[in-house]
Design a protein around this motif. Sequence first.
Motif, short mmCIF file in Angstrom:
data_model
loop_
_atom_site.label_atom_id
_atom_site.label_comp_id
_atom_site.label_asym_id
_atom_site.label_seq_id
_atom_site.Cartn_x
_atom_site.Cartn_y
_atom_site.Cartn_z
N GLN A 172 0.87 -1.18 0.00
CA GLN A 172 0.00 0.00 0.00
C GLN A 172 0.90 1.22 0.00
OE1 GLN A 172 -2.22 -0.86 3.59
NE2 GLN A 172 -4.01 -1.53 2.42
N ARG A 173 0.36 2.34 -0.50
CA ARG A 173 1.15 3.55 -0.62
C ARG A 173 0.54 4.66 0.23
NH1 ARG A 173 0.85 6.06 -4.99
NH2 ARG A 173 -1.11 5.20 -5.68
N VAL A 174 1.39 5.59 0.68
CA VAL A 174 0.93 6.77 1.41
C VAL A 174 1.80 7.95 1.02
CG1 VAL A 174 2.30 6.22 3.49
CG2 VAL A 174 0.32 7.75 3.66
N ASN A 175 1.15 9.06 0.67
CA ASN A 175 1.81 10.30 0.29
C ASN A 175 1.06 11.46 0.92
OD1 ASN A 175 3.74 9.20 -1.73
ND2 ASN A 175 1.86 8.63 -2.81
N ALA A 176 1.64 12.65 0.79
CA ALA A 176 0.97 13.87 1.25
C ALA A 176 1.08 14.94 0.17
CB ALA A 176 1.59 14.39 2.54
N VAL A 177 0.08 15.78 0.13
CA VAL A 177 0.09 16.97 -0.72
C VAL A 177 0.32 18.15 0.20
CG1 VAL A 177 -1.30 18.42 -2.24
CG2 VAL A 177 -1.39 15.92 -2.47
N SER A 178 1.25 19.02 -0.18
CA SER A 178 1.64 20.17 0.65
C SER A 178 1.47 21.47 -0.13
CB SER A 178 3.09 20.01 1.12
OG SER A 178 3.49 21.15 1.85
N PRO A 179 0.26 22.03 -0.11
CA PRO A 179 0.05 23.27 -0.85
C PRO A 179 0.40 24.51 -0.04
CG PRO A 179 -2.02 22.52 0.05
CD PRO A 179 -0.97 21.49 0.45
N THR A 180 0.58 25.60 -0.75
CA THR A 180 0.64 26.90 -0.12
C THR A 180 -0.82 27.39 0.03
OG1 THR A 180 1.68 29.09 -0.21
CG2 THR A 180 0.96 28.15 -2.30
N VAL A 181 -1.02 28.64 0.30
CA VAL A 181 -2.37 29.17 0.48
C VAL A 181 -3.13 29.07 -0.85
CG1 VAL A 181 -1.66 31.57 0.05
CG2 VAL A 181 -3.73 31.10 1.40
N PHE A 182 -4.39 28.68 -0.76
CA PHE A 182 -5.22 28.55 -1.97
C PHE A 182 -5.62 29.93 -2.48
CE2 PHE A 182 -6.91 24.63 0.40
CZ PHE A 182 -5.96 23.81 -0.14
N THR A 183 -5.52 30.11 -3.79
CA THR A 183 -5.94 31.36 -4.41
C THR A 183 -7.40 31.67 -4.04
OG1 THR A 183 -4.42 30.96 -6.23
CG2 THR A 183 -6.18 32.57 -6.61
N GLU A 184 -8.21 30.64 -4.02
CA GLU A 184 -9.64 30.82 -3.74
C GLU A 184 -9.92 31.26 -2.30
OE1 GLU A 184 -9.14 28.03 -7.16
OE2 GLU A 184 -8.17 28.29 -5.24
N SER A 185 -8.93 31.16 -1.41
CA SER A 185 -9.16 31.58 -0.02
C SER A 185 -8.30 32.79 0.38
CB SER A 185 -8.90 30.41 0.93
OG SER A 185 -7.54 30.03 0.89
N LEU A 186 -7.76 33.48 -0.60
CA LEU A 186 -6.92 34.63 -0.29
C LEU A 186 -7.64 35.71 0.51
CD1 LEU A 186 -4.73 35.15 -3.50
CD2 LEU A 186 -3.99 34.46 -1.20
N ASP A 187 -8.93 35.92 0.24
CA ASP A 187 -9.67 36.93 1.00
C ASP A 187 -9.67 36.64 2.49
OD1 ASP A 187 -10.22 38.32 -1.33
OD2 ASP A 187 -12.27 37.54 -1.53
#
Length: 143
Positions: A91-106
Amino acid sequence: MDVVVSAAGDTPFKPVAEIAPEDYEAAFRGKVLSQIELVRQGVGHVAARGSFTLISGVLADEPIPTGSAASMANGAIEAFVRAAAIEIAPQRVNAVSPTVFTESLDDYGSFFPGMPSVDLARVTEAYVRSVEGAQTGQVYAVR
C-alpha cells in the motif's frame, strides 16, 4: 476500497507567547491524529496496492508568524508519511503540501505575505498524481 484521500485539518493561529498547550493539542488532534487514524484504520480495508493521500502544507517548510501550531502539524504529517510508507507497503501513502489557496486569499492571504497562492485545480493535480502514480512516502509540494 482502492483509495483514501484527506484534504481536511484544523489548526489555530496564535503567537507563540499567547498559544496554550491545549491549542497545540487541538492542532495535533485536528490535523495529525485524524489523518493518522485514516491510515491506521484504513490499512485493513484498502486494497493491497491501494493508496492514502494526506494533506500537510507550506508551513512545514516556510513558517509564518502565528503559525507554529500549523507548522508543527504539517511537519508531523510529512514525517508520518515517510515512516508509514515503509511499513504499509505495498500500500502507498503520500501527502500533498500546498501553499495558500488562491480561492481563499480573501480569508487567509494576510497570513501568507509574499507567498504565492495556488489554484485548487493545481492542488487537485497533485492529489491525482499521488492516487494514480506509483510513488510512496512522497510529499508533493504545490507552490
